[in-house]
Design a protein around this motif. Structure first.
Motif, PDB file in Angstrom:
ATOM      1  N   LEU A  53       0.823  -1.207   0.000  1.00  0.00           N
ATOM      2  CA  LEU A  53       0.000   0.000   0.000  1.00  0.00           C
ATOM      3  C   LEU A  53       0.863   1.266   0.000  1.00  0.00           C
ATOM      4  N   GLY A  54       1.934   1.251   0.763  1.00  0.00           N
ATOM      5  CA  GLY A  54       2.847   2.393   0.772  1.00  0.00           C
ATOM      6  C   GLY A  54       3.492   2.613  -0.583  1.00  0.00           C
ATOM      7  N   THR A  57       0.969   4.006  -3.062  1.00  0.00           N
ATOM      8  CA  THR A  57       0.705   5.416  -2.774  1.00  0.00           C
ATOM      9  C   THR A  57       1.828   6.307  -3.288  1.00  0.00           C
ATOM     10  N   VAL A  61       1.621   9.090  -6.335  1.00  0.00           N
ATOM     11  CA  VAL A  61       1.988  10.497  -6.140  1.00  0.00           C
ATOM     12  C   VAL A  61       3.042  10.911  -7.154  1.00  0.00           C
TER      13      VAL A  61
END
Length: 121
Positions: A53-54, A57, A61
């Motif tokens: 998930l990190g 993300t 970005v």
């Protein structure tokens, strides 16, 4: 003469009861060790999901910045626009960083598991 049907069942345990895995010969399997192993699997899964998930993300970005900042196309290094260079090489440090974080976390989880297991023994 017809062959008689034979019903094959799992051992004497409850029907549908989960198995605990395979134990090495000569080593007793106790409930505490099985609980510690389940806890280790859960913590490793939590770490993996958090890492994925990190990464997703951070990658989203980075892609959004590349898409929303058109000025990056005007900056050129060796004749190649900066946005192209970031697309080509910007993700590798991110991938390496998350890989390092995951390996360190997985090793930490296993060290804690071994400490609990050895403390129990």
């Amino acid at each position: 003469m017809s062959a008689q049907r034979v019903r094959v069942t799992a051992g004497a345990g409850r029907p549908g009861a989960p198995t605990r895995g395979i134990a090495l010969p000569g080593t007793p399997v106790d409930d505490a060790e099985a609980a510690y192993a389940r806890a280790l699997r859960r913590s490793q899964l939590r770490l993996a999901v958090g890492t994925v998930l990190g990464f997703v993300t951070v990658a989203a970005v980075l892609l959004a910045v590349l898409a929303l900042v058109p000025e990056l196309d005007e900056i050129a290094l060796l004749g190649v626009p900066l946005s192209w260079l970031l697309h080509a090489f910007g993700f590798y440090p991110v991938i390496a960083g998350f890989a390092i974080l995951y390996v360190r976390g997985a090793n930490r989880n296993e060290r804690r598991w071994r400490a609990l297991r050895d403390e129990e023994a």
